[in-house]
Design a protein around this motif. Structure first.
Motif, PDB file in Angstrom:
ATOM      1  N   GLU A 172       0.819  -1.212   0.000  1.00  0.00           N
ATOM      2  CA  GLU A 172       0.000   0.000   0.000  1.00  0.00           C
ATOM      3  C   GLU A 172       0.854   1.264   0.000  1.00  0.00           C
ATOM      4  O   GLU A 172       1.899   1.329   0.651  1.00  0.00           O
ATOM      5  N   ILE A 173       0.413   2.258  -0.760  1.00  0.00           N
ATOM      6  CA  ILE A 173       1.038   3.577  -0.726  1.00  0.00           C
ATOM      7  C   ILE A 173       0.210   4.432   0.224  1.00  0.00           C
ATOM      8  O   ILE A 173      -0.914   4.795  -0.085  1.00  0.00           O
ATOM      9  N   TRP A 174       0.767   4.715   1.376  1.00  0.00           N
ATOM     10  CA  TRP A 174       0.043   5.455   2.412  1.00  0.00           C
ATOM     11  C   TRP A 174      -0.346   6.836   1.903  1.00  0.00           C
ATOM     12  O   TRP A 174       0.498   7.595   1.464  1.00  0.00           O
ATOM     13  N   PHE A 175      -1.623   7.156   1.910  1.00  0.00           N
ATOM     14  CA  PHE A 175      -2.205   8.401   1.411  1.00  0.00           C
ATOM     15  C   PHE A 175      -2.227   8.478  -0.122  1.00  0.00           C
ATOM     16  O   PHE A 175      -2.616   9.497  -0.676  1.00  0.00           O
ATOM     17  N   GLY A 176      -1.782   7.435  -0.800  1.00  0.00           N
ATOM     18  CA  GLY A 176      -1.905   7.383  -2.259  1.00  0.00           C
ATOM     19  C   GLY A 176      -0.758   8.036  -3.018  1.00  0.00           C
ATOM     20  O   GLY A 176       0.063   8.761  -2.465  1.00  0.00           O
ATOM     21  N   GLU A 177      -0.709   7.749  -4.318  1.00  0.00           N
ATOM     22  CA  GLU A 177       0.369   8.254  -5.176  1.00  0.00           C
ATOM     23  C   GLU A 177       0.370   9.775  -5.267  1.00  0.00           C
ATOM     24  O   GLU A 177       1.427  10.393  -5.405  1.00  0.00           O
ATOM     25  N   ASP A 178      -0.809  10.382  -5.197  1.00  0.00           N
ATOM     26  CA  ASP A 178      -0.893  11.840  -5.319  1.00  0.00           C
ATOM     27  C   ASP A 178      -0.123  12.532  -4.205  1.00  0.00           C
ATOM     28  O   ASP A 178       0.553  13.541  -4.435  1.00  0.00           O
ATOM     29  N   SER A 179      -0.193  11.980  -2.994  1.00  0.00           N
ATOM     30  CA  SER A 179       0.524  12.595  -1.867  1.00  0.00           C
ATOM     31  C   SER A 179       2.031  12.504  -2.076  1.00  0.00           C
ATOM     32  O   SER A 179       2.778  13.431  -1.724  1.00  0.00           O
ATOM     33  N   VAL A 180       2.482  11.402  -2.658  1.00  0.00           N
ATOM     34  CA  VAL A 180       3.909  11.244  -2.963  1.00  0.00           C
ATOM     35  C   VAL A 180       4.341  12.283  -3.989  1.00  0.00           C
ATOM     36  O   VAL A 180       5.362  12.964  -3.822  1.00  0.00           O
ATOM     37  N   GLU A 181       3.569  12.414  -5.052  1.00  0.00           N
ATOM     38  CA  GLU A 181       3.905  13.365  -6.114  1.00  0.00           C
ATOM     39  C   GLU A 181       3.969  14.796  -5.578  1.00  0.00           C
ATOM     40  O   GLU A 181       4.859  15.572  -5.941  1.00  0.00           O
ATOM     41  N   LYS A 182       3.031  15.142  -4.710  1.00  0.00           N
ATOM     42  CA  LYS A 182       3.001  16.505  -4.174  1.00  0.00           C
ATOM     43  C   LYS A 182       4.208  16.790  -3.282  1.00  0.00           C
ATOM     44  O   LYS A 182       4.760  17.892  -3.298  1.00  0.00           O
ATOM     45  N   MET A 183       4.617  15.808  -2.512  1.00  0.00           N
ATOM     46  CA  MET A 183       5.778  16.009  -1.647  1.00  0.00           C
ATOM     47  C   MET A 183       7.064  16.112  -2.467  1.00  0.00           C
ATOM     48  O   MET A 183       7.945  16.924  -2.176  1.00  0.00           O
ATOM     49  N   VAL A 184       7.164  15.305  -3.504  1.00  0.00           N
ATOM     50  CA  VAL A 184       8.332  15.382  -4.385  1.00  0.00           C
ATOM     51  C   VAL A 184       8.349  16.717  -5.121  1.00  0.00           C
ATOM     52  O   VAL A 184       9.404  17.356  -5.249  1.00  0.00           O
ATOM     53  N   ASP A 185       7.202  17.162  -5.594  1.00  0.00           N
ATOM     54  CA  ASP A 185       7.129  18.462  -6.279  1.00  0.00           C
ATOM     55  C   ASP A 185       7.563  19.586  -5.354  1.00  0.00           C
ATOM     56  O   ASP A 185       8.275  20.513  -5.773  1.00  0.00           O
ATOM     57  N   TRP A 186       7.133  19.523  -4.083  1.00  0.00           N
ATOM     58  CA  TRP A 186       7.550  20.556  -3.130  1.00  0.00           C
ATOM     59  C   TRP A 186       9.073  20.544  -2.980  1.00  0.00           C
ATOM     60  O   TRP A 186       9.714  21.605  -2.972  1.00  0.00           O
ATOM     61  N   ALA A 187       9.639  19.353  -2.849  1.00  0.00           N
ATOM     62  CA  ALA A 187      11.086  19.244  -2.693  1.00  0.00           C
ATOM     63  C   ALA A 187      11.811  19.837  -3.892  1.00  0.00           C
ATOM     64  O   ALA A 187      12.779  20.600  -3.741  1.00  0.00           O
TER      65      ALA A 187
END
Length: 232
Positions: free
Chosen positions: A36-51
């Motif tokens: 499982e991707i905790w909070f989904g792929e969208d949350s991962v993408e948003k955190m990477v974009d912020w970085a």
């Protein structure tokens, strides 16, 4: 709500996460399912974009994910160009670490450091550190771990196990370093109240927008992703 108002849940126990990752290790070995991707792929993408918007991958920055689980967020950072030798993930579940390491071997992420560590008790050291781990990290990431810790059993005085977390996070950061957190249990204002305090030296830096939902005449986001920066 504040962490003191959350009712304890099995999600706040190590036994639960050990059971979850034991099963996910077995699934990966049988079928290659990464879990499982905790909070989904969208949350991962948003955190990477912020970085990418705030911290250049051109520098050898020390980046730590607290509660890294299957390592999805760190793999995404590696794919975005961050130096894999400077990426680290910790989890208090041995099977979470085992799963992340197995997935890493299939993604070319073997140089990412995954280790078993209790964030509130141990001091994780950056992979390329030449100094002590205190004040050594450029970026700390949390995607649901603070939430899970806050669901643990309260102490005899009614304090949440998450109470020492903000000061702990600040202690590990370099001056000027960032802490980026995604939460489903706490609002933006609650996260600010917990983390941006005189004791931590953290200041609100920015927020990541999530889709808004409406219910009962009120609108809001399911998740809150907030960045803090440690004072120089």
């Amino acid at each position: 709500m504040s962490d003191s108002e959350l009712e304890p849940s099995r999600l706040g126990t190590k036994a639960h996460w050990d059971s979850v990752y034991e099963q996910e290790v077995a699934n990966f070995e049988d079928t290659g399912d990464e879990g499982e991707i905790w909070f989904g792929e969208d949350s991962v993408e948003k955190m990477v974009d912020w970085a990418l918007e705030n911290i250049s991958p051109a520098s050898d920055l020390s980046i730590l994910e607290v509660g890294s689980g299957n390592g999805t967020l760190l793999f995404a950072l590696a794919e975005a160009g961050y130096n894999v030798s400077c990426l680290a993930g910790i989890d208090y579940s041995a099977d979470a670490v085992k799963l992340a390491q197995m997935i890493a071997s299939t993604r070319g992420g073997e140089k990412i450091t995954f280790s078993q560590c209790d964030f509130l008790a141990d001091l994780p050291a950056p992979p390329l550190a030449k100094t002590e781990s205190v004040g050594s990290w450029d970026l700390l990431l949390d995607k649901g771990t603070y939430d899970a810790i806050a669901l643990g059993e309260k102490d005899a005085e009614g304090r949440s196990p998450a109470t020492p977390y903000p000061e702990r996070a600040a202690r590990l950061l370099k001056d000027g370093g960032f802490f980026l957190i995604t939460s489903c249990n706490f609002t933006e204002e609650e996260l600010k109240a917990a983390f941006a305090t005189p004791l931590t030296g953290l200041k609100y830096h920015s927020r990541v927008k999530h889709p808004s939902i409406s219910f009962g005449g009120k609108s809001g986001s399911v998740y809150a992703t907030i960045a803090f920066q440690k004072s120089v």
